[in-house]
Structures are given as C-alpha cells and as structure tokens.
Enzyme design. Structure first.
Site, short mmCIF file in Angstrom:
data_model
loop_
_atom_site.label_atom_id
_atom_site.label_comp_id
_atom_site.label_asym_id
_atom_site.label_seq_id
_atom_site.Cartn_x
_atom_site.Cartn_y
_atom_site.Cartn_z
N GLU A 143 0.89 12.79 1.45
CA GLU A 143 1.10 14.13 0.92
C GLU A 143 2.47 14.27 0.25
OE1 GLU A 143 -1.51 15.76 1.01
OE2 GLU A 143 -2.60 15.49 2.89
N THR A 183 0.82 -1.21 0.00
CA THR A 183 0.00 0.00 0.00
C THR A 183 0.86 1.26 0.00
OG1 THR A 183 -0.23 -0.18 2.40
CG2 THR A 183 -2.02 -1.06 1.07
N GLN A 233 0.76 4.24 -2.75
CA GLN A 233 0.66 5.66 -2.44
C GLN A 233 1.73 6.47 -3.18
OE1 GLN A 233 -1.28 7.93 0.02
NE2 GLN A 233 -2.46 6.49 -1.17
#
Length: 736
Positions: A696, A625, A629
């Site tokens: 982010e 995961t 991302q």
C-alpha cells in the site's frame, strides 16, 4: 533473510510460460457461458423487459431476470443486513440504482450465441432524476455513523486559524478505476447444495463466508479456488453481484456456468477509488513549526451502502502538531459502491496533505524537506504510543542524494535544461502494519521437499516467493525444494490479501510453523541410535540432515528418520497471531517518493525524468519482489498524478471513457528513469521476521510528489488531479 533475499519469483516460470491457470481458464466439463445485461439508465425502475427473442435464440439455455429468478436464502434477510460483503442483491426487484446495474443474465451453450442473445434483450424504464456529480449533490452530505466516522480532535479545534502563517486550500481526487489486466470472472457449479467456484477473489475465506450467507449454507460447504490473479488492486475485496448471478444460473441449470465481465463493465460493477474533495488548513510559526492542522474530506458513496476510507487518518499522526482536527463526510450518489483501491484512503489523503505541506513550505520560504524535518513526529500523537521503529529520516536523506535534490531551487521556474523547465518534488507516505491470525501447515516429505500450505492467494506481490524465502531460510533447504500450496479452500485458513498485512500475517505463520517442524524433526531424531546421548540443544537441522553441532559424524537424514518411524511425512499446523507486546506500539511503514520533472513551457508537456522511491519496511524478505512492489506502486501513483480519471456524462450518469483507449494508465515509456531503495532495518516489535508492509505505502505520496515538482518547475499549483497539459497551460490555474 540474507541467503534467500534475491531468489526469483517462484511463480515466474508458470506465468511467463502460460502454465499458470487463472480462474476463468479451468477446464470444466459441460461448462456453458453467461453474460450480464446492464441497465441503460442511472436511476428508476424497470417498466418492462422483453427477453423472448433472446430466449428463442439458438443455443440459449436460460435468461434470468427479476421476474423469474430463484431467490437464494440471503434475499430473505432484513434490508439493513449486508449480504455477500455488500448489500446489492442482484435481480431482487425492478429497482435501478446505477447505470449498468445487472438486469438480466443470459446463458447459452457457446460464447458467441450468448453474446448475440444478450443483444436481443430490450428494456423500458420509469426514469427518475439521478445524481452522479459530487459537487452538485453537496446537500446530501452526511456523517458515517460508526466509530471510524467520528470527527477527531487533538488540542484546539481548527487551531491552525490562530497561527502566524496560515494556508487554506482545496484538493480534488477524481474517480479512479482498478482496471487489472485480468477481467473479473467466475466459473460456478453445484454438487447438490454444495457450490464450487473458480473466481477472482483476494480472500478465499471471505468469499466462502459471503456465498454461504447468501445461499444459506455453511461456509465449509463452499469450495473456492483462486490461486492466480492477474492483478486486482482492491476490486477482489468483495463478492460482487456478478458472482452471485453466476451461482444462481448454475444452480438453476445444474450445469457449470462461466461468466467473464467485459472491459466496460469493469468501470461500473466492481468498485473504484471514490471521487473526493478535501480541504486543508495548516498553520505554523514564522520559523516553520506547525501549530495547527485541519483535514476535511467529502467523498462519494452509493445510495445503497455507506462506504468510507481512511482519507484523513494520515494527517492525525505523521507530523508533530498539538492541534489537529479531521472530519470525513460522504455523499450518496447513483453509482456502484466504491471499494478500496491500492493505498486506500492514504493515497488520496496524502495528495492533499503533502501538497499543502509543500505550499506552506513555499510560503515560509523553506526547503520542503527541512520543513518536514522540523515537524518530524518522534511518537504517534494520535495513539500516544512510541513507534515500533521509524527510519523516515533515512528515506529523506537517501532519496535526496539519488534524485539530486541539491540542484533544486526554492524559486519556481529557476532551473532549466535547454528548453525544458526543471522541477523537483517529494511526497511522504505511510500505511499501518497489521498482523492477522493465520494458519499454516508445514510438511517435510521423504523426497526432501518442504510443503507449505495456506488458503491465502497471491494477486501479484509475490506471496508464494515470500513464503518460500522464509521456509528456505529456517529449514536450510534450497528454495527449489520448497513447495507452496495456496489459494483454495480446504487449506489452513489464511487472511484476505489486502492492507499490506500478508507478509506480516502469513510470513509469521510460516516462520512459526517451520520452526516447530524443525524442532519436531530434531526431537524425533534425538531418540535414534545415531544421536543418542547428544543433547537436543546441540542438534541442528540443515538441508534435511539432523546432526550434532560438535560432531558431524553423528547425524541422521530426514528420509531415514521418516522411514524408521514408518511415516510418509512429518507435519505441523500452527495458528500464528500478534502479541500483546505489539499493542503497546504504533506500527507503521513509511515511504518517500522523489520526482524530477521536465516541462515544456510552450506545450505543457510533462516528462518524468527521474523517479526515486524509498521505504522503511523493516526487514526486506525478498529484495526482488519488494523492489517490484515499489516500482509498481510508484507507477500506480504516476497514473493517479498524471492520467487517471473516470469521466462521467452526468446527463445520463454513465462513463464515457470506459476503455483502455480513453482511460489512460502509465506505460514504460512514461518513466525515463526509476530507482528504488529500502532502509532494511529490522522492526523489533512487528513480527518474528521484523517486517512491515509495503504494497500500500508503495503508492502513497507519489501523486503529491509530482504535483510539487510541477509547481517547482512552473509556479503553477494544480490541486485537481490528474495534472494534464491543459492545466499547465491554462492561465487561470491557481498559482501559489
């Protein structure tokens, strides 16, 4: 997290088989259908609105405008009070503040009848002169009057001006739109004075509070369901007017109302990354040591809300420099309020900063990475604190090796592959690591499963998978025996999903709750006949079996333990939050993106031949995961660098590319080769797992990496994103 770092996404099967239920898909008996009709002007007042034909149309149940709306309690509050997360009050009066602002809500018994009726509504306006172009509204520039809006100075103000080598340039980021695959939507219904919503929200608890505030009811009386999101990227961080409109309609009819925005409304009514103009001033010695850095930003906001983001923040600490100045200003325009978008502020600011660093390195005839290494910050000079951990140099070294940086030449245009010019570029990224107070309930069931409950939802990064991995690691249970219940009110309170804080916040709460649960099970087992006399410190819990570390014959199963104590389950609920020790450190994630581009000098065509993205995010909980991302963040940065820009016809204040045909986003064919790697070294301060945020920073730094690679290939310095072929071919493009 070695044993669980490669588990598959626990929600993967549900998503690919269609069994995952998104908010607009809930089966709701008696549901009716609603849509919003938007203003066709950008500023003014409604002169008249003709709804009669729509009201008389077959199947229409209600048409709501400012003339007949039942105004909820929140509308009676002072004008300076921000309601439901943002201050625009839908249907409050005849004022028009931006193009496509909702002016009517149409509700009918079928979707088709609702659409037809909406087309029958006609409005006339008193038009006023509008402003939607940032450059032409510079006289409206103002400072944000909050602590975050204050100017920052360290050392001499604008100290770069006295340097031996000086660079001054301007950089522009256009408006970018979130555009997730799933449209904004809500199903709203009331039972008495208690609303229930199925809505696209990144924060269940925030949505409860905002709805409660508008309708004057306790948040505890608001039920919110938002388990699955088809992407959001920041648009789910507000309770928007469309959600309140649906609730108003449902209350008026006393029937469930479903409202789904159409794609064009996603460009105008749920925020966007703000158009931003930045000025960079850098100064250095002839040997390459930074002596001054000034970063100024002017960004758009709406006329009804002062929105700002951390555009200039990265410049305050990422490089070692004794003289730093930053200034941030906003310009109110006649648009919807902007909202945070992935890498909010830092993605915008890094384009200016990292492009300017590349330009100054070229002026100094230095390799861009060597220039950064020379100005590497050993501590956070802004906060005057040590880093909790920082392995940015390892990102540089690993990325250089994978991208083939040794093949790069400092002289632009000096490397070719056949007819293609070859360019290499890189950009550094960072984002703060936050840990919010979070509650998680952990339960051992008699069937051998571990249940973890939290109201946090998962908009795509793999939150459920992260929770599963941590729970499995601590309890020793297989990942398939971990059940996640999330994304709805009534569960233990979780945080809003944003700001790369979910793993640190929710993961820590899962870690703490599972450890407490294991301790509780061991304590209960120590009182059984099978384990009497065995010190608690000598007991271990693995896969639902509590046993002596020194004598495997002495053990008791969890199921028999629950049965003996007449328990259906064993549970704990715990609130986890940051420590005082962590406040002594500056905790950030770091990333570096490397790009190899191929450019056809005759056509201006840009090919992304190779992308390498690396990050220092502490312990990697789930390799799969996390890699997903990083891939996704890089792709978002590619869109920022090469494609995305909302085009406005400023004569009318309306977008002209508000669809997927004209607003381009990257697809798989746009990236020929992409690689990801992580330093994967535990941060000793951030949280119990040693993790730092990723979502982010995965995007921050990609856009300047592309711009720097384009310059290295062509000698053309594009400072106005996106970098399109016309800018490559245009002779007037700035050349460094």
């Amino acid at each position: 997290m070695s044993k669980t770092s490669n588990i598959n996404r626990v929600d993967g099967f549900a998503k690919v088989t269609g069994s995952a239920t998104y908010s607009a898909e809930y089966k709701t008996p008696g549901v009716v259908y609603a849509c919003l009709v938007g203003s066709t002007i950008a500023k003014g007042r409604i002169k008249s609105i003709d709804t009669k034909k729509a009201e008389w149309a077959s199947g229409v149940l209600a048409v709501i405008t400012h003339l007949n709306v039942d105004k909820p309690a929140g509308y009676q509050k002072p004008k300076d009070k921000h309601n439901f997360g943002q201050p625009l009050q839908v249907f409050k009066d005849d004022t028009i503040l931006y193009y496509d602002q909702p002016i009517a809500l149409v509700i009918a018994d079928t979707f088709e009848r609702m659409q037809y009726a909406a087309s029958l509504i006609k409005a006339e306006y008193f038009k006023e002169e509008h402003a939607t172009e940032l450059k032409k509204a510079a006289d409206k520039e103002k400072k944000v009057e909050t602590a975050k809006g204050n100017d920052y100075n360290r050392g001499n103000i604008d100290g770069y001006k006295n340097a031996e080598v000086v660079l001054e340039e301007e950089y522009i980021i256009p408006t970018e739109v979130h555009n997730p695959m799933e449209l904004a939507n809500i199903i709203a219904k009331w039972e008495g004075n208690k609303p229930t919503v199925f809505t696209k929200s990144q924060g269940v608890e925030g949505t409860r509070r905002s709805i409660g505030e508008v309708f004057g009811i306790p948040p505890a009386d608001v039920s919110v369901n938002s388990e699955y999101l088809g992407g959001a990227f920041g648009m789910g961080l507000h309770t928007w007017p469309y959600e309140i409109a649906a609730l108003i309609g449902a209350k008026k009819l006393n029937r469930p109302v479903k409202l789904v925005l159409h794609r064009e409304q996603m460009f105008t009514n749920v925020g966007f990354r703000p158009y931003t103009i930045q000025k960079m001033g850098l100064g250095a010695t002839k040997e390459g040591k930074l002596t001054g850095l000034t970063h100024e930003a002017v960004a758009m906001t709406s006329t009804y809300e002062d929105f700002m983001e951390g555009t200039v923040n990265m410049s305050r600490f990422i490089y070692d420099c004794e003289n730093v100045s930053t200034r941030y200003r906003i310009v109110p325009l006649d648009t919807c309020t902007p909202i945070w978008m992935r890498g909010p502020g830092e993605a915008t600011g890094s384009f200016a900063l990292e492009s300017a660093m590349d330009e100054l390195a070229y002026k100094l005839n230095m390799d861009p990475i060597e220039f950064r290494k020379l100005n590497y910050a050993e501590k956070d000079q802004e906060q005057n604190k040590p880093w909790s951990s920082k392995h940015l140099l390892e990102c540089y070294e690993g990325g250089m090796e994978l991208i083939g940086w040794k093949n790069r030449k400092n002289k632009p245009g000096s490397v070719r592959e056949g007819e293609w010019l070859v360019g290499y570029g890189m950009g550094t990224g960072t984002f703060g690591c936050y840990r919010n107070a979070t509650s998680v309930k952990a339960k051992f069931l008699a069937d051998g499963n571990l249940v973890l409950q939290c109201s946090v939802n998962d908009m795509g990064p793999g939150t459920a998978t992260m929770m599963t991995a941590i729970g499995s690691e601590i309890t020793g249970l297989p990942s398939e025996n971990v059940v996640i219940e999330m994304g709805k009110s009534g569960l233990p309170k979780g945080p809003t999903q944003g700001g790369s804080a979910t793993t640190s916040s929710v993961g820590s709460a899962v870690h703490d709750a599972c450890n407490l649960l294991v301790s509780k099970a061991i304590g209960l087992a120590s009182e059984t006949d099978a384990l009497k006399g065995v010190p608690i410190t000598d007991l271990t819990f693995v896969n639902n079996l509590i046993s002596s570390k020194n004598d495997n014959s002495k053990s008791v199963s969890l199921s028999s333990l629950l049965s003996a104590n007449k328990l259906d389950n064993l549970e704990v609920e715990n609130v986890s939050k940051g420590t005082e020790e962590a406040k002594k450190y500056s905790i950030y994630s770091f990333s570096v993106h490397f790009v190899k581009v191929l450019i056809n000098p005759n056509l201006g065509k840009i090919r992304l031949a190779h992308v390498v993205s690396c990050a220092d995010i502490g312990t990697v909980i789930s390799q799969k995961t996390s890699a997903g991302q990083m891939y996704g963040g890089a792709v978002g940065g590619i869109g920022m660098g090469l494609m995305e820009a909302l085009e406005i016809d400023h004569r009318f204040g309306r977008p002209i590319n508000n669809n997927f045909a004209d607003y381009h986003v990257p697809v798989n064919a746009d990236i020929e080769k992409q690689e990801v790697f992580f330093v994967n070294k535990k941060d000793p301060i951030s949280n119990p797992m040693g993790t730092k945020g990723l979502g982010e920073t995965a995007l921050v730094g990609m856009a300047p990496a592309i711009a720097n690679a384009v310059f290295n290939a062509t000698g053309k310095r594009v400072r106005d994103l996106p970098i399109t072929l016309d800018k490559i071919l245009e002779p007037s493009v700035a050349t460094a």
